[in-house]
Design a protein around this motif. Structure first.
Motif, short mmCIF file in Angstrom:
data_model
loop_
_atom_site.label_atom_id
_atom_site.label_comp_id
_atom_site.label_asym_id
_atom_site.label_seq_id
_atom_site.Cartn_x
_atom_site.Cartn_y
_atom_site.Cartn_z
N UNK A 202 61.20 -26.82 26.84
CA UNK A 202 61.93 -25.59 26.49
C UNK A 202 61.09 -24.37 26.87
N UNK A 203 61.69 -23.39 27.57
CA UNK A 203 60.93 -22.18 27.88
C UNK A 203 60.66 -21.36 26.62
N UNK A 204 59.43 -20.92 26.46
CA UNK A 204 59.00 -20.17 25.28
C UNK A 204 58.16 -18.98 25.75
N UNK A 205 58.31 -17.86 25.05
CA UNK A 205 57.55 -16.66 25.39
C UNK A 205 56.10 -16.77 24.90
N UNK A 206 55.22 -16.05 25.59
CA UNK A 206 53.82 -15.97 25.21
C UNK A 206 53.46 -14.51 24.93
N UNK A 207 52.81 -14.27 23.81
CA UNK A 207 52.35 -12.93 23.49
C UNK A 207 50.92 -12.71 23.96
N UNK A 208 50.67 -11.52 24.49
CA UNK A 208 49.33 -11.15 24.92
C UNK A 208 48.93 -9.87 24.20
N UNK A 209 47.73 -9.87 23.62
CA UNK A 209 47.25 -8.72 22.86
C UNK A 209 45.99 -8.16 23.51
N UNK A 210 45.89 -6.84 23.48
CA UNK A 210 44.66 -6.13 23.86
C UNK A 210 44.20 -5.37 22.62
N UNK A 211 42.94 -5.54 22.24
CA UNK A 211 42.40 -4.93 21.03
C UNK A 211 41.34 -3.91 21.42
N UNK A 212 41.52 -2.67 20.95
CA UNK A 212 40.65 -1.56 21.32
C UNK A 212 40.58 -1.47 22.84
N UNK A 213 39.39 -1.31 23.38
CA UNK A 213 39.26 -1.15 24.84
C UNK A 213 38.75 -2.40 25.52
N UNK A 214 38.81 -3.55 24.82
CA UNK A 214 38.37 -4.79 25.45
C UNK A 214 39.28 -5.15 26.62
N UNK B 14 55.01 -9.00 25.72
CA UNK B 14 55.67 -10.30 25.71
C UNK B 14 55.84 -10.80 27.15
N UNK B 15 55.32 -11.98 27.43
CA UNK B 15 55.50 -12.61 28.74
C UNK B 15 56.61 -13.65 28.62
N UNK B 16 57.77 -13.30 29.12
CA UNK B 16 58.97 -14.11 28.93
C UNK B 16 58.86 -15.45 29.64
#
Length: 297
Positions: free
Chosen positions: A116-128, A286-288
């Motif tokens: 099943x296709x599922x989305x992946x979340x990507x986070x950037x924290x501060x300036x990393x 969100x990476x669909x």
């Protein structure tokens, strides 16, 4: 089928998961899986990357939400299927995908289920510069502080109820000033208890934090929790338990592909229950359909 197993040996039941995966591959007439153990320094990303490089077409993650999110990050966009054997505390992605709760049932779905296709979340924290993955929920504010305050030993022993006492304490904390920007819109000044980007509908105890939220629609359901008085928590709780449509006092929900939260003071950040920060800035996107996860049917 060339398979690999990324296994978290710190979780209770890991031996049973290993035995079940090996037995199931042998019963299917497949080669034994390549087994990669996670470590404190590498929670699954490096192991899954190595599995893909070695030619695996299916990578099974046996562990909790942290193991799953790191393996998912490595598999995102590769076309390699992800199977999940949930042996962690909350197992939120497995819960939202209705995966079997038993090890044997989960292994069967991981090896024979449909992708099943599922989305992946990507986070950037501060300036990393590095991307941080999540598959279920990212939060900034007092929700993350609740996770940080939860006793890890108690969580390992009794599971998600370990969050209850810290949550009761943090619920009384005052909102803090932040700016929130959705997609390409203008930044809005708010006072929030927390901002959460949900890639799912349900958490535990039957609560639906984002009724109608989907793991495969290319969007986050962004919850802006602006509770100012203790009584407003009753409406927020009722919305989650009874799946009430629309916003309630103290909670607004919006669908967005990208969200940026900037705080005047450092706040805790949590990604699928793993705490990072404190930080002043959280950007999530969100990476669909970046993932293909084996589910029943």
């Amino acid at each position: 089928m060339r398979t690999a197993l990324v296994l978290n040996p710190s979780k209770g039941g890991w031996e049973r998961a290993l035995e079940a995966v090996v037995a199931a591959t042998q019963a299917a007439g497949w080669p034994d899986p390549d087994v990669h153990l996670t470590t404190r320094d590498d929670c699954g990303h490096g192991q899954a990357t190595a599995a893909v490089a070695a030619g695996a077409k299916l990578v099974v993650a046996a562990g909790g939400d942290g193991t799953v999110r790191h393996v998912a990050h490595a598999l995102g966009g590769t076309g390699v299927d992800l199977g999940i054997v949930p042996i962690g505390t909350a197992n939120l992605l497995a819960h939202n995908l209705d995966l079997p709760r038993t090890v044997e049932g989960a292994v069967e779905v991981a090896l024979t289920g449909r992708a099943r296709p599922v989305d992946l979340g990507i986070a950037l924290v501060d300036d990393e510069a590095r991307d941080l993955p999540f598959v279920v929920l990212a939060g900034m504010g007092h929700d993350a502080a609740t996770v940080a305050a939860t006793n890890p030993t108690l969580k390992e022993r009794i599971g998600w109820p370990a969050y209850v006492a810290p949550a009761a304490v943090k619920a009384l904390r005052r909102p803090v000033p932040v700016t929130v920007r959705h997609d390409d819109g203008e930044a809005e000044h708010l006072r929030v208890w927390s901002v959460l980007a949900a890639n799912c509908e349900r958490v535990r105890a039957g609560v639906r934090i984002a009724p109608g939220g989907l793991v495969d629609d290319g969007l986050f359901d962004v919850l802006e929790v602006t509770v100012r008085r203790p009584g407003q928590w009753l409406g927020v709780a009722a919305k989650g338990v009874f799946r009430l449509p629309g916003d309630v006092a103290g909670l607004a929900t919006r669908a967005s592909r990208e969200v940026e939260v900037v705080s005047e003071q450092p706040l805790h950040v949590q990604l699928d229950g793993d705490v990072v920060g404190p930080a002043r800035r959280l950007l999530v996107r969100c990476e669909e359909h970046a993932l293909a996860i084996r589910v029943a049917g």
